[in-house]
Design a protein around this motif. Structure first.
Motif, PDB file in Angstrom:
ATOM      1  N   ARG A  78     -41.975  35.049 -26.229  1.00 16.48           N
ATOM      2  CA  ARG A  78     -43.385  35.342 -26.514  1.00 16.48           C
ATOM      3  C   ARG A  78     -43.969  34.312 -27.479  1.00 16.48           C
ATOM      4  N   MET A  79     -43.200  33.937 -28.504  1.00 21.71           N
ATOM      5  CA  MET A  79     -43.669  32.938 -29.465  1.00 21.71           C
ATOM      6  C   MET A  79     -43.905  31.599 -28.761  1.00 21.71           C
ATOM      7  N   GLU A  80     -42.993  31.209 -27.904  1.00 20.81           N
ATOM      8  CA  GLU A  80     -43.153  29.949 -27.173  1.00 20.81           C
ATOM      9  C   GLU A  80     -44.333  30.027 -26.213  1.00 20.81           C
ATOM     10  N   HIS A  81     -44.572  31.179 -25.611  1.00 19.60           N
ATOM     11  CA  HIS A  81     -45.741  31.341 -24.740  1.00 19.60           C
ATOM     12  C   HIS A  81     -47.021  31.050 -25.528  1.00 19.60           C
ATOM     13  N   GLU A  82     -47.099  31.586 -26.739  1.00 15.60           N
ATOM     14  CA  GLU A  82     -48.296  31.359 -27.562  1.00 15.60           C
ATOM     15  C   GLU A  82     -48.448  29.882 -27.914  1.00 15.60           C
ATOM     16  N   GLN A  83     -47.336  29.217 -28.211  1.00 13.39           N
ATOM     17  CA  GLN A  83     -47.385  27.779 -28.506  1.00 13.39           C
ATOM     18  C   GLN A  83     -47.917  27.002 -27.303  1.00 13.39           C
ATOM     19  N   LEU A  88     -52.240  23.995 -24.369  1.00 11.99           N
ATOM     20  CA  LEU A  88     -53.080  23.872 -23.173  1.00 11.99           C
ATOM     21  C   LEU A  88     -54.558  23.891 -23.531  1.00 11.99           C
ATOM     22  N   ARG A  89     -54.941  24.746 -24.475  1.00 11.36           N
ATOM     23  CA  ARG A  89     -56.349  24.759 -24.904  1.00 11.36           C
ATOM     24  C   ARG A  89     -56.719  23.428 -25.551  1.00 11.36           C
ATOM     25  N   GLN A  90     -55.787  22.851 -26.317  1.00 16.20           N
ATOM     26  CA  GLN A  90     -56.040  21.541 -26.922  1.00 16.20           C
ATOM     27  C   GLN A  90     -56.167  20.463 -25.850  1.00 16.20           C
ATOM     28  N   SER A 102     -55.280  11.629 -26.606  1.00 15.44           N
ATOM     29  CA  SER A 102     -54.901  12.931 -27.174  1.00 15.44           C
ATOM     30  C   SER A 102     -54.372  13.861 -26.088  1.00 15.44           C
ATOM     31  N   PHE A 103     -55.004  13.828 -24.919  1.00 17.37           N
ATOM     32  CA  PHE A 103     -54.529  14.661 -23.813  1.00 17.37           C
ATOM     33  C   PHE A 103     -53.055  14.390 -23.568  1.00 17.37           C
ATOM     34  N   PHE A 104     -52.668  13.113 -23.466  1.00 22.54           N
ATOM     35  CA  PHE A 104     -51.272  12.807 -23.146  1.00 22.54           C
ATOM     36  C   PHE A 104     -50.340  13.021 -24.326  1.00 22.54           C
ATOM     37  N   ASP A 105     -50.849  12.928 -25.560  1.00 19.19           N
ATOM     38  CA  ASP A 105     -50.016  13.319 -26.705  1.00 19.19           C
ATOM     39  C   ASP A 105     -49.667  14.799 -26.614  1.00 19.19           C
ATOM     40  N   TYR A 106     -50.685  15.633 -26.339  1.00 21.73           N
ATOM     41  CA  TYR A 106     -50.436  17.064 -26.158  1.00 21.73           C
ATOM     42  C   TYR A 106     -49.543  17.310 -24.939  1.00 21.73           C
ATOM     43  N   ALA A 107     -49.795  16.564 -23.866  1.00 26.27           N
ATOM     44  CA  ALA A 107     -49.021  16.741 -22.630  1.00 26.27           C
ATOM     45  C   ALA A 107     -47.541  16.442 -22.863  1.00 26.27           C
ATOM     46  N   ASP A 108     -47.244  15.400 -23.642  1.00 23.94           N
ATOM     47  CA  ASP A 108     -45.846  15.079 -23.944  1.00 23.94           C
ATOM     48  C   ASP A 108     -45.170  16.261 -24.645  1.00 23.94           C
ATOM     49  N   HIS A 109     -45.867  16.816 -25.609  1.00 22.18           N
ATOM     50  CA  HIS A 109     -45.326  17.956 -26.356  1.00 22.18           C
ATOM     51  C   HIS A 109     -45.154  19.167 -25.434  1.00 22.18           C
ATOM     52  N   LEU A 110     -46.158  19.428 -24.594  1.00 19.38           N
ATOM     53  CA  LEU A 110     -46.098  20.571 -23.690  1.00 19.38           C
ATOM     54  C   LEU A 110     -44.946  20.437 -22.699  1.00 19.38           C
ATOM     55  N   ARG A 111     -44.799  19.257 -22.101  1.00 21.20           N
ATOM     56  CA  ARG A 111     -43.729  19.055 -21.120  1.00 21.20           C
ATOM     57  C   ARG A 111     -42.363  19.322 -21.737  1.00 21.20           C
ATOM     58  N   MET A 112     -42.156  18.832 -22.972  1.00 21.94           N
ATOM     59  CA  MET A 112     -40.881  19.046 -23.653  1.00 21.94           C
ATOM     60  C   MET A 112     -40.672  20.537 -23.918  1.00 21.94           C
ATOM     61  N   LEU A 113     -41.699  21.211 -24.420  1.00 25.71           N
ATOM     62  CA  LEU A 113     -41.593  22.634 -24.719  1.00 25.71           C
ATOM     63  C   LEU A 113     -41.365  23.448 -23.444  1.00 25.71           C
ATOM     64  N   MET A 114     -42.123  23.137 -22.379  1.00 23.64           N
ATOM     65  CA  MET A 114     -41.959  23.868 -21.120  1.00 23.64           C
ATOM     66  C   MET A 114     -40.574  23.656 -20.532  1.00 23.64           C
ATOM     67  N   HIS A 117     -38.145  25.676 -22.595  1.00 26.80           N
ATOM     68  CA  HIS A 117     -38.441  27.089 -22.390  1.00 26.80           C
ATOM     69  C   HIS A 117     -37.936  27.554 -21.017  1.00 26.80           C
ATOM     70  N   ASN A 118     -38.258  26.789 -19.987  1.00 26.24           N
ATOM     71  CA  ASN A 118     -37.842  27.162 -18.637  1.00 26.24           C
ATOM     72  C   ASN A 118     -36.321  27.174 -18.495  1.00 26.24           C
ATOM     73  N   LEU A 119     -35.653  26.231 -19.127  1.00 24.72           N
ATOM     74  CA  LEU A 119     -34.190  26.225 -19.075  1.00 24.72           C
ATOM     75  C   LEU A 119     -33.609  27.490 -19.698  1.00 24.72           C
ATOM     76  N   LYS A 120     -34.171  27.927 -20.832  1.00 19.43           N
ATOM     77  CA  LYS A 120     -33.696  29.157 -21.468  1.00 19.43           C
ATOM     78  C   LYS A 120     -33.939  30.362 -20.563  1.00 19.43           C
ATOM     79  N   GLU A 121     -35.118  30.402 -19.957  1.00 15.57           N
ATOM     80  CA  GLU A 121     -35.404  31.524 -19.073  1.00 15.57           C
ATOM     81  C   GLU A 121     -34.517  31.495 -17.836  1.00 15.57           C
TER      82      GLU A 121
END
Length: 160
Positions: A78-83, A88-90, A102-114, A117-121
């Motif tokens: 749930r915490m990672e979902h909020e992150q 995504l809003r950014q 900035s879009f791709f800076d955020y995208a780099d972070h999102l891809r790593m987090l996703m 996250h997906n591996l854990k799930e």
């Protein structure tokens, strides 16, 4: 998705569907087609929000009946979902400002987090759900495939 017979299969398939939508958004932005990029990102955000809603309102509560909810794996998810929602809003705001860097800076972070996250799930949480829910997994699959679940607009609160 009706031929998918386990919670793991169903939700992993949903991950792939969301990933495909996400890549379309990145491709449009990379080619500086920002209107198309914004529209594609919003399509992804809606599909992603439906996926998160399925987990948070259907799957996680059932798992929490067996695992508890304090600090367990669903609390982390749930915490990672909020992150991811915040990133995504950014990203959408960056597109609206035509700030591709900035879009791709955020995208780099999102891809790593996703990815993490997906591996854990996919490697821990979903197989655990298949085992724990056992005989009730058929009913859970029916609930997960319900497309009438109420989903909040994930772009809400985006300021350019």
């Amino acid at each position: 998705m009706s031929n998918l017979s386990s919670i793991s299969q169903y939700l992993e398939h949903d991950h792939q569907y969301c990933d495909d939508l996400y890549m379309q958004a990145e491709e449009h932005v990379a080619e500086t087609r920002l209107a198309e990029g914004a529209a594609a990102l919003q399509r992804f955000m809606l599909a992603f929000e439906l996926h998160l809603t399925r987990e948070e309102h259907l799957l996680f509560p059932e798992l929490e009946k067996h695992l508890g909810s304090q600090g367990g794996p669903t609390a982390v998810m749930r915490m990672e979902h909020e992150q991811m929602r915040a990133i995504l809003r950014q990203m959408l705001g960056a597109i609206e400002r035509a700030d591709i860097d900035s879009f791709f800076d955020y995208a780099d972070h999102l891809r790593m987090l996703m990815r993490q996250h997906n591996l854990k799930e996919e490697n821990v949480l979903y197989p655990m759900a298949d085992r724990i829910l056992g005989a009730s997994s058929t009913a859970m699959l029916e609930q997960l495939s319900d497309t009438s679940l109420p989903v909040q607009n994930p772009a809400q609160g985006v300021a350019a």
